[in-house]
Motif scaffolding. Structure first.
Motif, PDB file in Angstrom:
ATOM      1  N   ALA A   1       0.842  -1.190   0.000  1.00 34.31           N
ATOM      2  CA  ALA A   1       0.000   0.000   0.000  1.00 34.31           C
ATOM      3  C   ALA A   1       0.879   1.243   0.000  1.00 34.31           C
ATOM      4  O   ALA A   1       1.917   1.286   0.652  1.00 34.31           O
ATOM      5  N   LYS A   2       0.480   2.229  -0.771  1.00 33.32           N
ATOM      6  CA  LYS A   2       1.235   3.468  -0.887  1.00 33.32           C
ATOM      7  C   LYS A   2       0.348   4.636  -0.478  1.00 33.32           C
ATOM      8  O   LYS A   2      -0.075   5.424  -1.325  1.00 33.32           O
ATOM      9  N   PRO A   3       0.029   4.729   0.812  1.00 32.54           N
ATOM     10  CA  PRO A   3      -0.787   5.874   1.220  1.00 32.54           C
ATOM     11  C   PRO A   3      -0.060   7.161   0.858  1.00 32.54           C
ATOM     12  O   PRO A   3       1.122   7.314   1.127  1.00 32.54           O
ATOM     13  N   TYR A   4      -0.760   8.053   0.186  1.00 32.26           N
ATOM     14  CA  TYR A   4      -0.130   9.282  -0.274  1.00 32.26           C
ATOM     15  C   TYR A   4      -1.175  10.372  -0.380  1.00 32.26           C
ATOM     16  O   TYR A   4      -2.218  10.187  -1.002  1.00 32.26           O
ATOM     17  N   LYS A   5      -0.882  11.490   0.211  1.00 27.31           N
ATOM     18  CA  LYS A   5      -1.703  12.683   0.072  1.00 27.31           C
ATOM     19  C   LYS A   5      -0.800  13.773  -0.492  1.00 27.31           C
ATOM     20  O   LYS A   5       0.361  13.893  -0.097  1.00 27.31           O
ATOM     21  N   PHE A   6      -1.308  14.533  -1.424  1.00 27.39           N
ATOM     22  CA  PHE A   6      -0.498  15.561  -2.066  1.00 27.39           C
ATOM     23  C   PHE A   6      -0.039  16.590  -1.033  1.00 27.39           C
ATOM     24  O   PHE A   6      -0.841  17.088  -0.245  1.00 27.39           O
ATOM     25  N   PRO A   7       1.251  16.924  -1.039  1.00 26.26           N
ATOM     26  CA  PRO A   7       1.796  17.859  -0.027  1.00 26.26           C
ATOM     27  C   PRO A   7       1.498  19.326  -0.355  1.00 26.26           C
ATOM     28  O   PRO A   7       2.394  20.129  -0.598  1.00 26.26           O
TER      29      PRO A   7
ATOM     30  N   ASN B   1      -5.372  12.038  -9.502  1.00 23.99           N
ATOM     31  CA  ASN B   1      -6.740  12.235  -9.027  1.00 23.99           C
ATOM     32  C   ASN B   1      -6.805  11.744  -7.593  1.00 23.99           C
ATOM     33  O   ASN B   1      -6.059  10.836  -7.207  1.00 23.99           O
ATOM     34  N   TYR B   2      -7.726  12.334  -6.795  1.00 21.10           N
ATOM     35  CA  TYR B   2      -7.776  12.060  -5.365  1.00 21.10           C
ATOM     36  C   TYR B   2      -9.178  11.717  -4.898  1.00 21.10           C
ATOM     37  O   TYR B   2     -10.165  12.234  -5.424  1.00 21.10           O
ATOM     38  N   TYR B   3      -9.245  10.834  -3.887  1.00 17.51           N
ATOM     39  CA  TYR B   3     -10.498  10.521  -3.206  1.00 17.51           C
ATOM     40  C   TYR B   3     -10.845  11.673  -2.263  1.00 17.51           C
ATOM     41  O   TYR B   3      -9.962  12.458  -1.893  1.00 17.51           O
ATOM     42  N   PRO B   4     -12.113  11.772  -1.824  1.00 16.04           N
ATOM     43  CA  PRO B   4     -12.488  12.837  -0.872  1.00 16.04           C
ATOM     44  C   PRO B   4     -11.691  12.802   0.440  1.00 16.04           C
ATOM     45  O   PRO B   4     -11.507  13.841   1.070  1.00 16.04           O
ATOM     46  N   ASN B   5     -11.167  11.618   0.828  1.00 19.25           N
ATOM     47  CA  ASN B   5     -10.381  11.548   2.057  1.00 19.25           C
ATOM     48  C   ASN B   5      -8.946  12.067   1.864  1.00 19.25           C
ATOM     49  O   ASN B   5      -8.155  12.077   2.793  1.00 19.25           O
TER      50      ASN B   5
ATOM     51  N   GLU C   1      -0.838   4.201 -12.470  1.00 20.55           N
ATOM     52  CA  GLU C   1      -1.235   3.360 -11.342  1.00 20.55           C
ATOM     53  C   GLU C   1      -2.536   3.898 -10.793  1.00 20.55           C
ATOM     54  O   GLU C   1      -2.731   5.117 -10.731  1.00 20.55           O
ATOM     55  N   ALA C   2      -3.419   2.980 -10.408  1.00 23.62           N
ATOM     56  CA  ALA C   2      -4.660   3.350  -9.738  1.00 23.62           C
ATOM     57  C   ALA C   2      -4.638   2.681  -8.374  1.00 23.62           C
ATOM     58  O   ALA C   2      -4.069   1.598  -8.209  1.00 23.62           O
ATOM     59  N   TYR C   3      -5.275   3.327  -7.390  1.00 24.78           N
ATOM     60  CA  TYR C   3      -5.223   2.862  -6.004  1.00 24.78           C
ATOM     61  C   TYR C   3      -6.627   2.758  -5.423  1.00 24.78           C
ATOM     62  O   TYR C   3      -7.521   3.501  -5.803  1.00 24.78           O
ATOM     63  N   TYR C   4      -6.780   1.835  -4.465  1.00 27.20           N
ATOM     64  CA  TYR C   4      -7.997   1.781  -3.670  1.00 27.20           C
ATOM     65  C   TYR C   4      -7.962   2.945  -2.675  1.00 27.20           C
ATOM     66  O   TYR C   4      -6.935   3.608  -2.517  1.00 27.20           O
ATOM     67  N   GLU C   5      -9.049   3.165  -1.964  1.00 25.82           N
ATOM     68  CA  GLU C   5      -9.214   4.347  -1.126  1.00 25.82           C
ATOM     69  C   GLU C   5      -8.195   4.494   0.005  1.00 25.82           C
ATOM     70  O   GLU C   5      -7.975   5.586   0.510  1.00 25.82           O
ATOM     71  N   PHE C   6      -7.526   3.417   0.398  1.00 23.80           N
ATOM     72  CA  PHE C   6      -6.553   3.536   1.487  1.00 23.80           C
ATOM     73  C   PHE C   6      -5.124   3.231   1.034  1.00 23.80           C
ATOM     74  O   PHE C   6      -4.265   2.945   1.845  1.00 23.80           O
ATOM     75  N   GLY C   7      -4.886   3.308  -0.283  1.00 25.16           N
ATOM     76  CA  GLY C   7      -3.531   3.233  -0.803  1.00 25.16           C
ATOM     77  C   GLY C   7      -3.113   1.908  -1.401  1.00 25.16           C
ATOM     78  O   GLY C   7      -2.027   1.811  -1.956  1.00 25.16           O
ATOM     79  N   GLU C   8      -3.949   0.879  -1.320  1.00 26.37           N
ATOM     80  CA  GLU C   8      -3.580  -0.401  -1.922  1.00 26.37           C
ATOM     81  C   GLU C   8      -3.635  -0.269  -3.443  1.00 26.37           C
ATOM     82  O   GLU C   8      -4.490   0.406  -3.990  1.00 26.37           O
ATOM     83  N   ILE C   9      -2.702  -0.940  -4.125  1.00 22.42           N
ATOM     84  CA  ILE C   9      -2.653  -0.876  -5.584  1.00 22.42           C
ATOM     85  C   ILE C   9      -3.903  -1.527  -6.176  1.00 22.42           C
ATOM     86  O   ILE C   9      -4.325  -2.582  -5.732  1.00 22.42           O
TER      87      ILE C   9
END
Length: 168
Positions: free
Chosen positions: A27-33, A98-102, A127-135
Motif C-alpha cells: 500500500a502506498k498511502p499518499y496525500k499531495f503535499p 486524481n484524489y479521493y475525498p479523504n 497506477e490506480a489505487y484503492y481508497e486507502f492506498g492499496e494498488i
C-alpha cells in the motif's frame, strides 16, 4: 557452541533482510503535499493564483515555481482536492493525479502534450489505487491508448487477465 553462534548470525541476517525488503505492491498511502507549496509561497519562492467559487471555497490553485514548473490543483464544491496537474516551464503536461475525498491518491498518469496543439494525452505508466492506498491497477498508455493493464485485489493479488494490444 559454534553451531549456535552460526545459527544466531544467520537468523539475524534473515531477520534484517526480511525487515528491509520492500514489497513493490505494498500500500502506498499518499496525500499531495499542498502545505509544502503553500509554504513556498509564504517565503516568496513560488507564486500562486487562486480561483474561488461563489460559496467562497477554493476551486483552483495554480502554483508557479521559478518559471520551470507549474502545479494546477482542482477542488470539488466542498473544498476537497480532486486533481493535480504538473506542467513543465514550456506548458507541457507531465502528469495528472486524481484524489479521493479523504485526500488519498486515486490514480497517477504520466502524460505528454502535442507541441503543435498544446493538447495533453496519456502517455506512459499509470497506477490506480484503492481508497486507502492499496494498488488497484498498473498499466501503460501510449498516445492515449491503453497498451496493457494488470488489475489487483485489495489484498494485492493480481488478476488473472492482462490486457494488451500489439500494433505493427
Amino acid at each position: 557452541m559454534k553451531k549456535i553462534v552460526l545459527f544466531a548470525v544467520l537468523a539475524c541476517v534473515f531477520a534484517t533482510y526480511s525487515c528491509n525488503h520492500v514489497d513493490p505492491l505494498a500500500a502506498k498511502p499518499y496525500k499531495f503535499p499542498e502545505n509544502d507549496l503553500d509554504s513556498l509561497v509564504d517565503i516568496d519562492q513560488a507564486l500562486v493564483n487562486i480561483v474561488k467559487m461563489q460559496n467562497g471555497k477554493v476551486q483552483e490553485k495554480k502554483f508557479f515555481l521559478a518559471d520551470t514548473v507549474c502545479y494546477d490543483l482542482h477542488y470539488n464544491k466542498f473544498g476537497e482536492l480532486i486533481s493535480v496537474y504538473k506542467f513543465n516551464g514550456e506548458g507541457i503536461e507531465l502528469w495528472q493525479e486524481n484524489y479521493y475525498p479523504n485526500g488519498q491518491r486515486m490514480s497517477h498518469f504520466e502524460k505528454d502534450s502535442d507541441h503543435k496543439t498544446g493538447e495533453s494525452y496519456f502517455n506512459g505508466f499509470y497506477e490506480a489505487y484503492y481508497e486507502f492506498g492499496e494498488i488497484k491497477e498498473h498499466g501503460m498508455y501510449k498516445n492515449n491508448e491503453l497498451l496493457w493493464m494488470v488489475p489487483f485485489t485489495k489484498d494485492r493479488i493480481s488478476g488473472d487477465t492482462i490486457q494488451y494490444e500489439i500494433k505493427r
